[in-house]
Design an enzyme around this catalytic site. Structure first.
Site, PDB file in Angstrom:
ATOM      1  N   CYS A   1      19.322   7.137   7.506  1.00  0.00           N
ATOM      2  CA  CYS A   1      18.773   6.626   6.236  1.00  0.00           C
ATOM      3  C   CYS A   1      19.699   6.867   5.053  1.00  0.00           C
ATOM      4  CB  CYS A   1      17.415   7.257   5.968  1.00  0.00           C
ATOM      5  SG  CYS A   1      16.267   6.920   7.304  1.00  0.00           S
TER       6      CYS A   1
ATOM      7  N   HIS B   1      15.480   6.123  -1.285  1.00  0.00           N
ATOM      8  CA  HIS B   1      15.230   5.664   0.090  1.00  0.00           C
ATOM      9  C   HIS B   1      13.721   5.507   0.269  1.00  0.00           C
ATOM     10  CE1 HIS B   1      15.156   5.250   4.319  1.00  0.00           C
ATOM     11  NE2 HIS B   1      14.692   6.461   4.558  1.00  0.00           N
TER      12      HIS B   1
ATOM     13  N   ASN C   1      10.137   1.303   6.125  1.00  0.00           N
ATOM     14  CA  ASN C   1      11.413   2.030   6.146  1.00  0.00           C
ATOM     15  C   ASN C   1      12.422   1.251   6.990  1.00  0.00           C
ATOM     16  OD1 ASN C   1      13.515   3.814   6.516  1.00  0.00           O
ATOM     17  ND2 ASN C   1      12.226   5.561   7.046  1.00  0.00           N
TER      18      ASN C   1
HETATM   19  O1  UT7 Z   1      13.501   7.916   6.816  1.00  0.00           O
HETATM   20  C1  UT7 Z   1      13.972   8.950   7.600  1.00  0.00           C
HETATM   21  C2  UT7 Z   1      13.302  10.223   7.367  1.00  0.00           C
HETATM   22  N1  UT7 Z   1      11.907  10.128   7.695  1.00  0.00           N
HETATM   23  C3  UT7 Z   1      11.008  10.474   6.819  1.00  0.00           C
HETATM   24  O2  UT7 Z   1      11.323  10.816   5.717  1.00  0.00           O
HETATM   25  C4  UT7 Z   1       9.573  10.499   7.292  1.00  0.00           C
HETATM   26  C5  UT7 Z   1       8.940  11.825   6.961  1.00  0.00           C
HETATM   27  N2  UT7 Z   1       7.600  11.990   7.491  1.00  0.00           N
HETATM   28  C6  UT7 Z   1       6.532  11.284   7.068  1.00  0.00           C
HETATM   29  O3  UT7 Z   1       6.668  10.380   6.271  1.00  0.00           O
HETATM   30  C7  UT7 Z   1       5.173  11.718   7.522  1.00  0.00           C
HETATM   31  O4  UT7 Z   1       5.279  12.961   8.177  1.00  0.00           O
HETATM   32  C8  UT7 Z   1       4.451  10.713   8.467  1.00  0.00           C
HETATM   33  C9  UT7 Z   1       4.091   9.456   7.696  1.00  0.00           C
HETATM   34  C10 UT7 Z   1       5.358  10.384   9.635  1.00  0.00           C
HETATM   35  C11 UT7 Z   1       3.160  11.346   8.970  1.00  0.00           C
HETATM   36  O5  UT7 Z   1       2.342  11.721   7.884  1.00  0.00           O
HETATM   37  P1  UT7 Z   1       1.755  13.215   7.800  1.00  0.00           P
HETATM   38  O6  UT7 Z   1       0.925  13.253   6.595  1.00  0.00           O
HETATM   39  O7  UT7 Z   1       2.896  14.167   7.888  1.00  0.00           O
HETATM   40  O8  UT7 Z   1       0.853  13.278   9.080  1.00  0.00           O
HETATM   41  P2  UT7 Z   1       0.873  14.348  10.263  1.00  0.00           P
HETATM   42  O9  UT7 Z   1       1.989  14.040  11.196  1.00  0.00           O
HETATM   43  O10 UT7 Z   1       0.758  15.739   9.702  1.00  0.00           O
HETATM   44  O11 UT7 Z   1      -0.498  13.995  10.968  1.00  0.00           O
HETATM   45  C12 UT7 Z   1      -1.771  14.188  10.294  1.00  0.00           C
HETATM   46  C13 UT7 Z   1      -2.855  13.610  11.180  1.00  0.00           C
HETATM   47  C14 UT7 Z   1      -2.774  14.046  12.638  1.00  0.00           C
HETATM   48  O12 UT7 Z   1      -4.089  14.184  13.135  1.00  0.00           O
HETATM   49  P3  UT7 Z   1      -4.804  15.630  13.241  1.00  0.00           P
HETATM   50  O13 UT7 Z   1      -3.895  16.416  14.147  1.00  0.00           O
HETATM   51  O14 UT7 Z   1      -4.814  16.151  11.837  1.00  0.00           O
HETATM   52  O15 UT7 Z   1      -6.132  15.300  13.805  1.00  0.00           O
HETATM   53  C15 UT7 Z   1      -2.116  12.870  13.327  1.00  0.00           C
HETATM   54  O16 UT7 Z   1      -2.435  12.783  14.684  1.00  0.00           O
HETATM   55  O17 UT7 Z   1      -2.773  12.176  11.201  1.00  0.00           O
HETATM   56  C16 UT7 Z   1      -2.705  11.710  12.545  1.00  0.00           C
HETATM   57  N3  UT7 Z   1      -1.882  10.503  12.597  1.00  0.00           N
HETATM   58  C17 UT7 Z   1      -2.375   9.274  12.411  1.00  0.00           C
HETATM   59  N4  UT7 Z   1      -3.613   8.821  12.180  1.00  0.00           N
HETATM   60  C18 UT7 Z   1      -3.788   7.493  12.020  1.00  0.00           C
HETATM   61  C19 UT7 Z   1      -0.538  10.420  12.774  1.00  0.00           C
HETATM   62  N5  UT7 Z   1      -0.163   9.132  12.732  1.00  0.00           N
HETATM   63  C20 UT7 Z   1      -1.269   8.401  12.506  1.00  0.00           C
HETATM   64  C21 UT7 Z   1      -1.519   7.032  12.341  1.00  0.00           C
HETATM   65  N6  UT7 Z   1      -2.778   6.622  12.101  1.00  0.00           N
HETATM   66  N7  UT7 Z   1      -0.524   6.115  12.405  1.00  0.00           N
END
Ligand code: UT7
Length: 332
Positions: A115, A255, A285
Site C-alpha cells: 500500500c 491511503h 482499498n
Molecule cells: O491497506 C493495507 C493495510 N491494511 C489495513 O490497514 C487494514 C487494517 N485493518 C482493518 O481495517 C480492520 O482490522 C478490519 C476492517 C480488517 C477489521 O475490522 P476490526 O474492527 O478490526 O474487526 P475485528 O477483526 O476486530 O473483528 C471484530 C468482529 C469479529 O467478531 P467477534 O469475534 O467480535 O464476534 C469478527 O469475526 O467482527 C467480525 N467480522 C465481521 N463481521 C461482519 C470480521 N469481518 C467481518 C465482516 N462482517 N466482514
C-alpha cells in the site's frame, strides 16, 4: 537553483464492474452496516474477463495521462509501476505498460511495497529528475486485488478492490513538486499481512491452491493498530521537519484502507475533514492504486502551490509520507 520533480498530470482508471456491499452479503456472512461502520467502504470495482491483469489498469491510466498532458510516449525516459499484483512474476508489469503505450525509449521496472508502493515509486522517480538524469518519468500505482482475494474470507474480501492511476513527473526550478519524503520498512510485519504461497519459498502446488494460500492473509486488528500509529506518526513528523502547521496544509492524501485509520491520521495532524481526500466509499482499498486515484478524483480542486501530505501504511510493513507542492491550477 535546486531542481525539483513536480507532478504535471494525473490520470486514473477503474473497471466498470461494481461489487457493492449488498452483493457481498450474498457471498459471505457480512452486512452493509458492519462494512460501512468498520471501514467506510460501500462498493469496490472488479476487473473481470480472461487475461485482464494489472497492466490493463496501468495502460488505461497512462494512455489517458499522455493524452491529457499532450505528451509523446517516445519522450518518456522511465516508467515505474508500484504493484503487488503484477501480471506475472516476471517480466515487470511496467514493461508491458510501456510496450502498450508506445514508450519505446523508456526503460521500466516494478516495485513491491504494497500500500506504500506509490510513495516509494514517487520518491525513487523524483531522484532521477532531481539529478538531471531524466526529464519525463511516469509513476503508476495499480493493483488488481481481486486476483489475490479469497472471496470466502469475510475479513479481507470486503476491503479490497481493483484500480489505479499514474502521474507524470517533470523537472522544475520553481519551488514546487516533491519537497520531502519519509519512508519506513519493518520486515517483521510480514507475519501479519502477506500472501503465503506462490513465491520461491513456497511455490504453487495442488495443496497450496486447495488451502487458498495464494490469497491475502491479514491479521486485521494487529495491522489496524500499527497502521493507526505509524500513518499518524509519519504524517506528524514530516509536518514538523518542514515547519508546517495544520493551517499550511491544503490536503491530506491518505491511503484508503479504512476510514477510521484516515480519521486518526487527520486528527493527529489537526486537520479537519474538509481537507482530507476520501474516496474509499466507492473504490475500497486498491493497495498501490489509492493515492493516484485520490489525486485524480480531487484534481479539479487542486491549485498551484497547494501543500499536500501523502501518507500510507501497508504490507511489509511499509509506511511513509511525502510532502509536495501541487504544480498546476485546474484549468491549465
Ligand atoms: O491497506 C493495507 C493495510 N491494511 C489495513 O490497514 C487494514 C487494517 N485493518 C482493518 O481495517 C480492520 O482490522 C478490519 C476492517 C480488517 C477489521 O475490522 P476490526 O474492527 O478490526 O474487526 P475485528 O477483526 O476486530 O473483528 C471484530 C468482529 C469479529 O467478531 P467477534 O469475534 O467480535 O464476534 C469478527 O469475526 O467482527 C467480525 N467480522 C465481521 N463481521 C461482519 C470480521 N469481518 C467481518 C465482516 N462482517 N466482514
Amino acid at each position: 537553483m535546486k531542481k525539483r520533480a513536480v507532478i504535471t498530470g494525473v490520470h486514473a482508471w477503474v473497471p466498470d464492474y461494481i461489487l457493492d456491499n449488498k452483493e457481498l452479503e450474498t457471498m459471505v456472512d457480512t452486512n452493509d452496516e458492519w462494512i460501512t461502520s468498520r471501514t467506510g467502504i460501500k462498493e469496490r470495482r472488479i476487473l473481470k474477463g480472461e487475461n485482464q491483469g494489472t497492466s490493463v489498469i496501468g495502460t488505461e491510466a497512462v494512455k489517458g495521462l499522455l493524452e491529457k498532458t499532450n505528451t509523446n510516449p517516445e519522450e518518456i525516459d522511465l516508467i515505474i509501476c508500484a504493484t503487488v499484483t503484477p501480471d506475472m512474476l516476471f517480466p515487470a508489469t511496467a514493461n508491458i505498460v510501456a510496450d502498450n503505450v508506445g514508450a519505446k525509449n523508456s526503460y521500466s521496472f516494478d516495485i513491491s511495497a504494497a500500500c506504500s508502493g506509490f510513495l516509494y515509486a514517487l520518491t525513487i522517480a523524483s531522484k532521477f529528475i532531481e539529478t538531471g538524469a531524466h526529464k519525463k518519468v511516469i509513476v503508476i500505482g495499480a493493483d488488481k486485488m481481486s486476483s489475490i482475494v479469497n472471496y470466502q474470507d469475510r475479513t479481507t474480501c470486503i476491503i479490497f478492490g481493483d484500480g489505479g492511476g499514474a502521474v507524470l513527473l517533470e523537472p522544475t526550478e520553481e519551488s514546487l513538486g516533491i519537497m520531502d519524503s519519509l519512508l519506513h520498512t519493518d520486515g517483521s510485519g510480514a507475519d501479519f499481512l502477506h500472501m503465503r504461497a506462490g513465491g520461491s519459498r513456497k511455490p504453487a502446488t495442488l495443496e497450496t491452491v486447495k488451502n487458498r494460500e495464494h490469497s491475502v492473509f491479514q491479521e486485521g486488528s494487529t495491522v489496524f493498530k500499527f497502521a493507526v500509529t505509524k500513518m499518524a506518526d509519519v504524517s506528524a513528523e514530516i509536518m514538523k521537519r518542514n515547519q508546517l502547521e495544520a493551517k499550511d496544509v491544503a490536503w491530506l492524501v491518505p491511503h484508503q484502507a479504512n476510514k477510521r485509520i484516515i480519521d486518526a491520521t487527520a486528527n493527529r495532524m489537526g486537520i479537519g475533514p474538509e481537507k482530507v481526500m476520501l474516496n474509499i466509499e466507492k473504490y475500497g482499498n486498491t493497495t498501490a492504486g489509492t493515492l493516484p486515484l485520490c489525486l485524480w478524483d480531487y484534481e479539479s480542486q487542486l491549485k498551484k502551490g497547494d501543500n499536500l501530505i501523502l501518507a500510507a501504511f501497508g504490507g511489509g510493513f511499509t509506511w511513509g509520507a511525502i510532502y509536495l507542492k501541487w504544480g498546476y491550477d485546474p484549468q491549465r
